[in-house]
Design a protein around this motif. Structure first.
Motif, PDB file in Angstrom:
ATOM      1  N   ASP A   1       0.857  -1.183   0.000  1.00  0.00           N
ATOM      2  CA  ASP A   1       0.000   0.000   0.000  1.00  0.00           C
ATOM      3  C   ASP A   1       0.890   1.230   0.000  1.00  0.00           C
ATOM      4  O   ASP A   1       2.017   1.186   0.504  1.00  0.00           O
ATOM      5  CB  ASP A   1      -0.918   0.018   1.220  1.00  0.00           C
ATOM      6  CG  ASP A   1      -1.996   1.071   1.081  1.00  0.00           C
ATOM      7  OD1 ASP A   1      -2.925   0.862   0.274  1.00  0.00           O
ATOM      8  OD2 ASP A   1      -1.894   2.122   1.739  1.00  0.00           O
ATOM      9  N   GLN A   2       0.389   2.312  -0.567  1.00  0.00           N
ATOM     10  CA  GLN A   2       1.200   3.514  -0.698  1.00  0.00           C
ATOM     11  C   GLN A   2       0.364   4.767  -0.473  1.00  0.00           C
ATOM     12  O   GLN A   2      -0.798   4.829  -0.872  1.00  0.00           O
ATOM     13  CB  GLN A   2       1.809   3.579  -2.100  1.00  0.00           C
ATOM     14  CG  GLN A   2       2.716   4.766  -2.336  1.00  0.00           C
ATOM     15  CD  GLN A   2       3.271   4.768  -3.742  1.00  0.00           C
ATOM     16  OE1 GLN A   2       2.537   4.971  -4.684  1.00  0.00           O
ATOM     17  NE2 GLN A   2       4.568   4.543  -3.857  1.00  0.00           N
TER      18      GLN A   2
ATOM     19  N   THR B   1       5.587   3.570   1.273  1.00  0.00           N
ATOM     20  CA  THR B   1       5.092   2.333   0.676  1.00  0.00           C
ATOM     21  C   THR B   1       5.248   1.211   1.692  1.00  0.00           C
ATOM     22  O   THR B   1       6.360   0.900   2.120  1.00  0.00           O
ATOM     23  CB  THR B   1       5.863   1.977  -0.615  1.00  0.00           C
ATOM     24  OG1 THR B   1       5.782   3.083  -1.516  1.00  0.00           O
ATOM     25  CG2 THR B   1       5.258   0.755  -1.285  1.00  0.00           C
ATOM     26  N   GLY B   2       4.130   0.654   2.093  1.00  0.00           N
ATOM     27  CA  GLY B   2       4.123  -0.477   3.017  1.00  0.00           C
ATOM     28  C   GLY B   2       4.193  -1.771   2.230  1.00  0.00           C
ATOM     29  O   GLY B   2       3.541  -1.914   1.196  1.00  0.00           O
ATOM     30  N   LEU B   3       5.003  -2.701   2.712  1.00  0.00           N
ATOM     31  CA  LEU B   3       5.176  -3.999   2.058  1.00  0.00           C
ATOM     32  C   LEU B   3       5.035  -5.086   3.105  1.00  0.00           C
ATOM     33  O   LEU B   3       5.624  -4.993   4.190  1.00  0.00           O
ATOM     34  CB  LEU B   3       6.562  -4.072   1.407  1.00  0.00           C
ATOM     35  CG  LEU B   3       6.939  -5.402   0.750  1.00  0.00           C
ATOM     36  CD1 LEU B   3       6.057  -5.669  -0.474  1.00  0.00           C
ATOM     37  CD2 LEU B   3       8.417  -5.387   0.355  1.00  0.00           C
ATOM     38  N   CYS B   4       4.262  -6.112   2.781  1.00  0.00           N
ATOM     39  CA  CYS B   4       4.090  -7.258   3.671  1.00  0.00           C
ATOM     40  C   CYS B   4       4.236  -8.538   2.862  1.00  0.00           C
ATOM     41  O   CYS B   4       3.663  -8.651   1.773  1.00  0.00           O
ATOM     42  CB  CYS B   4       2.714  -7.221   4.336  1.00  0.00           C
ATOM     43  SG  CYS B   4       2.371  -8.675   5.371  1.00  0.00           S
TER      44      CYS B   4
ATOM     45  N   GLN C   1       7.607  -4.103   6.142  1.00  0.00           N
ATOM     46  CA  GLN C   1       8.570  -3.011   6.056  1.00  0.00           C
ATOM     47  C   GLN C   1       7.901  -1.814   5.381  1.00  0.00           C
ATOM     48  O   GLN C   1       7.028  -1.976   4.531  1.00  0.00           O
ATOM     49  CB  GLN C   1       9.783  -3.454   5.233  1.00  0.00           C
ATOM     50  CG  GLN C   1      10.916  -2.473   5.246  1.00  0.00           C
ATOM     51  CD  GLN C   1      12.190  -3.089   4.713  1.00  0.00           C
ATOM     52  OE1 GLN C   1      12.421  -4.281   4.825  1.00  0.00           O
ATOM     53  NE2 GLN C   1      13.023  -2.266   4.109  1.00  0.00           N
ATOM     54  N   VAL C   2       8.335  -0.621   5.762  1.00  0.00           N
ATOM     55  CA  VAL C   2       7.869   0.615   5.121  1.00  0.00           C
ATOM     56  C   VAL C   2       9.070   1.291   4.481  1.00  0.00           C
ATOM     57  O   VAL C   2      10.095   1.504   5.131  1.00  0.00           O
ATOM     58  CB  VAL C   2       7.189   1.563   6.126  1.00  0.00           C
ATOM     59  CG1 VAL C   2       6.818   2.888   5.457  1.00  0.00           C
ATOM     60  CG2 VAL C   2       5.953   0.909   6.731  1.00  0.00           C
ATOM     61  N   GLU C   3       8.957   1.583   3.204  1.00  0.00           N
ATOM     62  CA  GLU C   3       9.998   2.290   2.451  1.00  0.00           C
ATOM     63  C   GLU C   3       9.511   3.714   2.193  1.00  0.00           C
ATOM     64  O   GLU C   3       8.332   3.930   1.881  1.00  0.00           O
ATOM     65  CB  GLU C   3      10.244   1.614   1.103  1.00  0.00           C
ATOM     66  CG  GLU C   3      10.870   0.247   1.197  1.00  0.00           C
ATOM     67  CD  GLU C   3      12.376   0.287   1.354  1.00  0.00           C
ATOM     68  OE1 GLU C   3      13.019   1.205   0.817  1.00  0.00           O
ATOM     69  OE2 GLU C   3      12.910  -0.614   2.026  1.00  0.00           O
TER      70      GLU C   3
ATOM     71  N   VAL D   1       6.703   3.445  -7.605  1.00  0.00           N
ATOM     72  CA  VAL D   1       5.648   2.860  -8.440  1.00  0.00           C
ATOM     73  C   VAL D   1       4.706   1.995  -7.595  1.00  0.00           C
ATOM     74  O   VAL D   1       3.592   1.705  -8.011  1.00  0.00           O
ATOM     75  CB  VAL D   1       6.266   2.065  -9.617  1.00  0.00           C
ATOM     76  CG1 VAL D   1       5.195   1.521 -10.549  1.00  0.00           C
ATOM     77  CG2 VAL D   1       7.240   2.927 -10.398  1.00  0.00           C
ATOM     78  N   GLY D   2       5.137   1.597  -6.394  1.00  0.00           N
ATOM     79  CA  GLY D   2       4.225   0.903  -5.496  1.00  0.00           C
ATOM     80  C   GLY D   2       4.650  -0.466  -5.014  1.00  0.00           C
ATOM     81  O   GLY D   2       3.911  -1.108  -4.266  1.00  0.00           O
ATOM     82  N   LEU D   3       5.856  -0.938  -5.394  1.00  0.00           N
ATOM     83  CA  LEU D   3       6.303  -2.250  -4.917  1.00  0.00           C
ATOM     84  C   LEU D   3       7.823  -2.225  -4.758  1.00  0.00           C
ATOM     85  O   LEU D   3       8.563  -2.348  -5.734  1.00  0.00           O
ATOM     86  CB  LEU D   3       5.886  -3.360  -5.894  1.00  0.00           C
ATOM     87  CG  LEU D   3       6.102  -4.796  -5.405  1.00  0.00           C
ATOM     88  CD1 LEU D   3       5.239  -5.095  -4.186  1.00  0.00           C
ATOM     89  CD2 LEU D   3       5.787  -5.785  -6.513  1.00  0.00           C
TER      90      LEU D   3
END
Length: 193
Positions: A69-70, A104-107, A119-121, A173-175
């Motif tokens: 999610d972003q 950008t949140g990544l799970c 992780q959040v970038e 871009v979201g990932l």
């Protein structure tokens, strides 16, 4: 275990295809409304996990599910997807000559162990000073109404910027692929193997 991208975004799909791994896409069923007092990093972290878990419940076989999610922030305020030309125009006017930070949140969620790596970038975009004519021309040519911040950095949107700063340009871009590769390694999946 199958790899699943919990998204219907063609941009995230194209990014994941860069890794050359087999995966399927499933749409998450997640309410993306921010909670009271939630910071941008808390919001994207929560939503990335919620999307991954939502998709994991739809999978009939053990899966590694990617949720992402972003949000974009200007002066600490979240600016969402504009959805309309008028809102996109206003967003770009507001961003003109200023810095916008993307979170950008990544799970990566393992449906078998029910464990998550999260992780959040962050990624910073310094906008050029833009005229109303430049904004109008950009929006007419690219129509980025479904994009946080009202631009597509992978397209003509690059003309709007003075500088991009961050660890992984894919985050914009979201990932975030660099973080995702680290997570995949921890889960026992090496895209280079």
């Amino acid at each position: 275990m199958q790899l699943v991208l919990g998204s219907t975004s063609p941009y995230r799909k194209a990014l994941l295809e860069k890794l050359g791994v087999e995966f399927i896409c499933i749409a998450p069923d997640t309410d993306e409304t921010a909670m009271a007092g939630e910071t941008p990093d808390m919001l994207v972290s929560r939503l990335a996990r919620a999307k991954a878990e939502s998709v994991a419940h739809q999978c009939s076989t053990p899966s590694l599910v990617i949720g992402s999610d972003q949000v974009a922030c200007l002066d600490g305020q979240i600016i969402g997807k504009p959805l309309t030309h008028a809102k996109a125009f206003a967003q770009l006017q507001q961003a003109s000559g200023r810095l916008v930070r993307f979170y950008t949140g990544l799970c990566l969620y393992n449906s078998q162990s029910m464990e998550s790596q999260i992780q959040v970038e962050t990624f910073d975009v310094q906008f050029r000073p833009l005229t109303d004519q430049q904004i109008e021309a950009y929006l007419t040519k690219e129509a980025p109404y479904q994009c946080a911040g009202s631009f597509k950095s992978e397209g003509l949107g690059i003309c709007l910027f003075e500088q991009l700063t961050g660890r992984d340009p894919n985050s914009l871009v979201g990932l975030p692929l660099i973080a995702l590769v680290d997570m995949l390694h921890q889960a026992g999946l090496d895209p280079l193997a």
